[in-house]
Write a protein that holds these residues in place. Structure first.
Motif, PDB file in Angstrom:
ATOM      1  N   ALA A   1       0.959  -1.120  -0.012  1.00  0.00           N
ATOM      2  CA  ALA A   1      -0.069   0.017  -0.029  1.00  0.00           C
ATOM      3  C   ALA A   1       0.804   1.332   0.158  1.00  0.00           C
ATOM      4  O   ALA A   1       2.087   1.143   0.510  1.00  0.00           O
ATOM      5  N   GLY A   2       0.443   2.438  -0.674  1.00  0.00           N
ATOM      6  CA  GLY A   2       1.409   3.486  -0.687  1.00  0.00           C
ATOM      7  C   GLY A   2       0.607   4.665  -0.837  1.00  0.00           C
ATOM      8  O   GLY A   2      -0.814   4.658  -1.165  1.00  0.00           O
ATOM      9  N   PHE A   3       1.184   5.846  -0.897  1.00  0.00           N
ATOM     10  CA  PHE A   3       0.607   6.949  -0.938  1.00  0.00           C
ATOM     11  C   PHE A   3       1.569   7.988  -1.766  1.00  0.00           C
ATOM     12  O   PHE A   3       2.860   8.159  -1.264  1.00  0.00           O
TER      13      PHE A   3
ATOM     14  N   ILE B   1       9.556  24.428 -10.293  1.00  0.00           N
ATOM     15  CA  ILE B   1       9.861  23.398  -9.274  1.00  0.00           C
ATOM     16  C   ILE B   1       8.779  22.686  -8.875  1.00  0.00           C
ATOM     17  O   ILE B   1       7.635  23.523  -8.521  1.00  0.00           O
ATOM     18  N   SER B   2       8.865  21.568  -8.622  1.00  0.00           N
ATOM     19  CA  SER B   2       7.915  20.685  -8.025  1.00  0.00           C
ATOM     20  C   SER B   2       8.163  19.797  -6.801  1.00  0.00           C
ATOM     21  O   SER B   2       9.212  19.427  -6.809  1.00  0.00           O
ATOM     22  N   LEU B   3       7.591  19.557  -5.849  1.00  0.00           N
ATOM     23  CA  LEU B   3       7.764  18.896  -4.740  1.00  0.00           C
ATOM     24  C   LEU B   3       6.659  17.534  -4.725  1.00  0.00           C
ATOM     25  O   LEU B   3       5.784  17.544  -5.019  1.00  0.00           O
ATOM     26  N   THR B   4       7.960  16.438  -4.491  1.00  0.00           N
ATOM     27  CA  THR B   4       7.231  15.051  -4.841  1.00  0.00           C
ATOM     28  C   THR B   4       7.483  14.173  -3.670  1.00  0.00           C
ATOM     29  O   THR B   4       8.583  14.353  -3.132  1.00  0.00           O
ATOM     30  N   GLY B   5       6.692  13.384  -3.319  1.00  0.00           N
ATOM     31  CA  GLY B   5       6.956  12.408  -2.043  1.00  0.00           C
ATOM     32  C   GLY B   5       5.991  10.975  -2.283  1.00  0.00           C
ATOM     33  O   GLY B   5       4.964  11.287  -2.859  1.00  0.00           O
ATOM     34  N   ASP B   6       6.762  10.058  -2.042  1.00  0.00           N
ATOM     35  CA  ASP B   6       5.743   9.020  -1.735  1.00  0.00           C
ATOM     36  C   ASP B   6       6.016   8.208  -0.479  1.00  0.00           C
ATOM     37  O   ASP B   6       7.300   8.240   0.057  1.00  0.00           O
ATOM     38  N   ILE B   7       5.216   7.569   0.170  1.00  0.00           N
ATOM     39  CA  ILE B   7       5.503   6.349   1.227  1.00  0.00           C
ATOM     40  C   ILE B   7       4.719   5.275   0.925  1.00  0.00           C
ATOM     41  O   ILE B   7       3.722   5.027   0.258  1.00  0.00           O
TER      42      ILE B   7
ATOM     43  N   ALA C   1       4.042  -6.038   2.999  1.00  0.00           N
ATOM     44  CA  ALA C   1       4.318  -7.031   4.155  1.00  0.00           C
ATOM     45  C   ALA C   1       3.668  -8.259   3.308  1.00  0.00           C
ATOM     46  O   ALA C   1       3.112  -8.253   2.095  1.00  0.00           O
ATOM     47  N   THR C   2       3.665  -9.424   3.970  1.00  0.00           N
ATOM     48  CA  THR C   2       3.348 -10.872   3.502  1.00  0.00           C
ATOM     49  C   THR C   2       1.686 -10.955   3.627  1.00  0.00           C
ATOM     50  O   THR C   2       1.194 -11.793   3.431  1.00  0.00           O
ATOM     51  N   SER C   3       1.135 -10.326   4.599  1.00  0.00           N
ATOM     52  CA  SER C   3      -0.400 -10.390   5.182  1.00  0.00           C
ATOM     53  C   SER C   3      -0.801  -8.922   5.116  1.00  0.00           C
ATOM     54  O   SER C   3      -0.155  -7.813   5.507  1.00  0.00           O
ATOM     55  N   ILE C   4      -2.021  -8.956   4.764  1.00  0.00           N
ATOM     56  CA  ILE C   4      -2.839  -7.554   4.929  1.00  0.00           C
ATOM     57  C   ILE C   4      -2.804  -6.875   6.358  1.00  0.00           C
ATOM     58  O   ILE C   4      -2.362  -5.822   6.521  1.00  0.00           O
ATOM     59  N   SER C   5      -3.006  -7.856   7.350  1.00  0.00           N
ATOM     60  CA  SER C   5      -3.093  -7.278   8.748  1.00  0.00           C
ATOM     61  C   SER C   5      -1.474  -6.745   9.154  1.00  0.00           C
ATOM     62  O   SER C   5      -1.482  -6.169  10.362  1.00  0.00           O
ATOM     63  N   ASP C   6      -0.451  -7.122   8.353  1.00  0.00           N
ATOM     64  CA  ASP C   6       0.720  -6.712   8.961  1.00  0.00           C
ATOM     65  C   ASP C   6       1.304  -5.415   8.026  1.00  0.00           C
ATOM     66  O   ASP C   6       2.403  -4.736   8.449  1.00  0.00           O
TER      67      ASP C   6
ATOM     68  N   SER D   1       5.497  -4.240   8.653  1.00  0.00           N
ATOM     69  CA  SER D   1       5.758  -4.037   7.294  1.00  0.00           C
ATOM     70  C   SER D   1       6.902  -3.348   7.122  1.00  0.00           C
ATOM     71  O   SER D   1       7.492  -3.081   7.983  1.00  0.00           O
ATOM     72  N   THR D   2       7.296  -3.577   5.773  1.00  0.00           N
ATOM     73  CA  THR D   2       8.589  -2.737   5.164  1.00  0.00           C
ATOM     74  C   THR D   2       7.943  -1.432   4.671  1.00  0.00           C
ATOM     75  O   THR D   2       7.489  -1.618   3.991  1.00  0.00           O
ATOM     76  N   ILE D   3       8.388  -0.215   5.478  1.00  0.00           N
ATOM     77  CA  ILE D   3       8.051   1.087   5.236  1.00  0.00           C
ATOM     78  C   ILE D   3       9.288   1.821   4.478  1.00  0.00           C
ATOM     79  O   ILE D   3      10.180   2.046   4.890  1.00  0.00           O
ATOM     80  N   GLY D   4       8.825   2.383   3.370  1.00  0.00           N
ATOM     81  CA  GLY D   4       9.815   3.245   2.749  1.00  0.00           C
ATOM     82  C   GLY D   4       9.155   4.558   2.251  1.00  0.00           C
ATOM     83  O   GLY D   4       8.145   4.526   2.077  1.00  0.00           O
ATOM     84  N   TRP D   5      10.039   5.476   2.127  1.00  0.00           N
ATOM     85  CA  TRP D   5       9.707   6.947   1.782  1.00  0.00           C
ATOM     86  C   TRP D   5      10.521   7.779   1.399  1.00  0.00           C
ATOM     87  O   TRP D   5      11.806   7.437   0.974  1.00  0.00           O
ATOM     88  N   SER D   6      10.151   8.557   0.318  1.00  0.00           N
ATOM     89  CA  SER D   6      11.157   9.484  -0.291  1.00  0.00           C
ATOM     90  C   SER D   6      10.335  10.760  -0.514  1.00  0.00           C
ATOM     91  O   SER D   6       9.060  10.956  -0.668  1.00  0.00           O
ATOM     92  N   PHE D   7      11.221  11.987  -0.474  1.00  0.00           N
ATOM     93  CA  PHE D   7      10.561  13.321  -0.690  1.00  0.00           C
ATOM     94  C   PHE D   7      11.651  14.257  -1.054  1.00  0.00           C
ATOM     95  O   PHE D   7      12.862  14.109  -0.968  1.00  0.00           O
ATOM     96  N   GLY D   8      11.230  15.141  -2.035  1.00  0.00           N
ATOM     97  CA  GLY D   8      12.149  16.044  -2.284  1.00  0.00           C
ATOM     98  C   GLY D   8      11.658  16.784  -3.496  1.00  0.00           C
ATOM     99  O   GLY D   8      10.697  16.585  -4.250  1.00  0.00           O
ATOM    100  N   PRO D   9      12.394  18.114  -3.884  1.00  0.00           N
ATOM    101  CA  PRO D   9      11.999  18.916  -5.085  1.00  0.00           C
ATOM    102  C   PRO D   9      12.875  18.420  -6.270  1.00  0.00           C
ATOM    103  O   PRO D   9      13.658  17.745  -6.471  1.00  0.00           O
ATOM    104  N   SER D  10      12.161  18.793  -7.428  1.00  0.00           N
ATOM    105  CA  SER D  10      12.435  18.607  -8.656  1.00  0.00           C
ATOM    106  C   SER D  10      12.613  19.973  -9.418  1.00  0.00           C
ATOM    107  O   SER D  10      11.597  20.644  -9.384  1.00  0.00           O
TER     108      SER D  10
END
Length: 504
Positions: free
Chosen positions: A146-148, A330-336, A340-345, A350-359
């Motif tokens: 799942a991401g945003f 200039i644009s600001l972009t980000g995602d998170i 996980a191997t199950s929805i409940s996790d 879960s393994t959570i990754g994120w990134s943020f920065g201007p372009s």
């Protein structure tokens, strides 16, 4: 009245900055404080207008034009109802309403570009790996994610702001186009109604005159048999009656054409008004003088002039929109993302990754396209500037022509009235003298022919006065001022959400 949407201001809450990395917060704060727009700022042209209409000035100040429901001054209830029905049912008005809804939707769409955009993503996969040297069995596992994602163009040089500004002027233009459509509609309904009554009156005159001329022809035939008239007299009397009778179908055609046009203007089938108008009625007779104000008034009263001015504003804003494309963005972009191997996790193990920065995007070489786009926008703006000036001159011309036409037609009508009275007296006298044997019968026929022509001209002049009165009020900008609901769509869609379609 047509309500104009307000432009909401874009606000950025201060607590948002605290949640961002310090560098990104500095960029956002800097962009918020230093954001600007490029391209010319629109200013309404200052046109030089003459102080009065015509070549002669008056010592008295001109009275403002009284345009509110001007057609009611004609004192014709049928016409009043027809205009109300036309505004409600006319198809051109319905189309203009749809254009307003389109323009307002485009404006909302452009405003959305000023705000951040965000979207969520989710995926689920089932994976099977084949057996290997270290594992004798195949491995099967599930993977959930799942991401945003979010992005925001800072619009440093106002390209999106100019686009929203142009769209807002587009809304104004669509609203003025609706007003202009209704002004034209009201004038057309009144003009065709006058025509319908004119042709009814001319037809009735031809019928009455033909009946009288047939009686004269029958009397002449009797006198011919008695030896007191010649064959020439009877032939001319019969020819005059037939000529008058031939005018009746011509007037019937013209009357039917006017009624059919009226029906279509009301958004109805062509024959819809035939029963309603067949009983006849007087030609509308405007009895009051029309105040015309001063030429500068038409800048505000004529919707076509206001439309041309709003279009000029719209295309002025588009210059800035094209100019902004030549500057860095200039644009600001980000995602998170969480996997996980199950929805409940997804939320805790879960393994959570994120990134943020201007372009930063900087146009370096586009083969002159961006500069050419600005030149195109400027040339389009110039065209609409000339169109605005032309609209003002055309409006002034319409008023001047209508004033002259109405004034001179009233003078003409007075002379024609005196002419008809004189011809009527001459006809009565020639009949009396012919019966006494003093004058020839041809004098009677000539007098009847002249009387018929004079009465025709008098009726046509009366209709011209009413038509010129309509034209003058149109030229001054008199149109519909009542409530107009533009929110109701012409087509109501059903089952527009996800659904299955039947095979065709």
């Amino acid at each position: 009245m047509i309500r104009k949407p307000e432009i909401p201001t874009l606000q950025i809450c201060s607590h948002t900055h605290k949640r961002l990395p310090s560098i990104a917060a500095s960029i956002v704060l800097s962009a918020t404080l230093t954001s600007c727009v490029v391209g010319p700022d629109y200013r309404k042209p200052d046109l030089t207008m003459p102080p009065h209409w015509g070549n002669k000035s008056s010592s008295q100040p001109a009275k403002p034009a009284e345009l509110s429901q001007w057609w009611k001054q004609l004192k014709d209830p049928t016409l009043n109802l027809l205009i109300e029905e036309a505004v409600a049912g006319n198809l051109d008005v319905a189309s203009a309403k749809a254009k307003i809804r389109e323009a307002r939707a485009s404006y909302r769409e452009q405003k959305g570009a000023l705000l951040p955009s965000a979207e969520g993503t989710a995926s689920a996969t089932r994976t099977r790996t084949a057996a290997s040297d270290t594992s004798s069995e195949a491995t099967v596992y599930s993977q959930y994610q799942a991401g945003f994602d979010a992005s925001w163009e800072l619009d440093l040089f106002g390209g999106n702001k100019r686009a929203a500004e142009a769209a807002k002027y587009g809304v104004d233009s669509a609203e003025e186009e609706l007003r202009d459509t209704m002004l034209t509609l009201v004038g057309d309904v009144a003009s065709y109604y006058v025509q319908a009554r004119e042709y009814q009156t001319l037809r009735d005159l031809a019928r009455r005159t033909a009946v009288s001329q047939r009686k004269t022809a029958a009397l002449t035939q009797a006198e011919y048999k008695a030896g007191s008239a010649t064959g020439v007299d009877t032939a001319k009397a019969d020819a005059l009656a037939s000529s008058t009778e031939a005018d009746i179908p011509t007037y019937e055609i013209s009357y039917a054409t006017a009624v059919h046009r009226l029906s279509v203007l009301l958004g109805k089938p062509p024959a819809a008004l035939e029963e309603r108008l067949k009983t006849g009625g007087p030609i509308p007779n405007p009895r009051i003088a029309v105040s015309t104000g001063i030429p500068a008034d038409i800048l505000n009263s004529r919707p076509d002039v206001r439309l041309a001015e709003r279009q000029l504003a719209q295309y002025t804003a588009k210059i800035g929109q094209a100019e902004a494309n030549r500057y860095p963005s200039i644009s600001l972009t980000g995602d998170i993302a969480s996997s996980a191997t199950s929805i409940s996790d997804l939320g805790k193990k879960s393994t959570i990754g994120w990134s943020f920065g201007p372009s930063l995007t900087v146009p370096i070489f586009q083969g002159g396209q961006l500069k050419a786009a600005v030149d195109v926008a400027k040339a389009q703006r110039d065209q609409y500037y000339v169109a605005y000036q032309s609209a003002v001159l055309s409006a002034m011309e319409d008023v001047e022509n209508a004033v002259v036409s109405l004034t001179q037609e009233r003078l003409k009508h007075g002379k024609l009235g005196s002419s008809a009275v004189s011809y009527r007296r001459a006809t009565d006298l020639s009949r009396t003298l012919n019966q006494a044997g003093v004058t020839d019968f041809l004098d009677v026929l000539d007098a009847e022919r002249s009387l018929y022509s004079a009465e025709e001209a008098l009726i046509e002049s009366q209709a011209s006065i009413a038509t010129d009165y309509v034209a003058l009020n149109k030229a001054l900008g008199g149109g519909w001022e009542g409530e107009v609901d533009t929110s109701e769509p012409a087509v109501v869609d059903t089952d527009s959400g996800p659904h299955l379609t039947a095979a065709r």
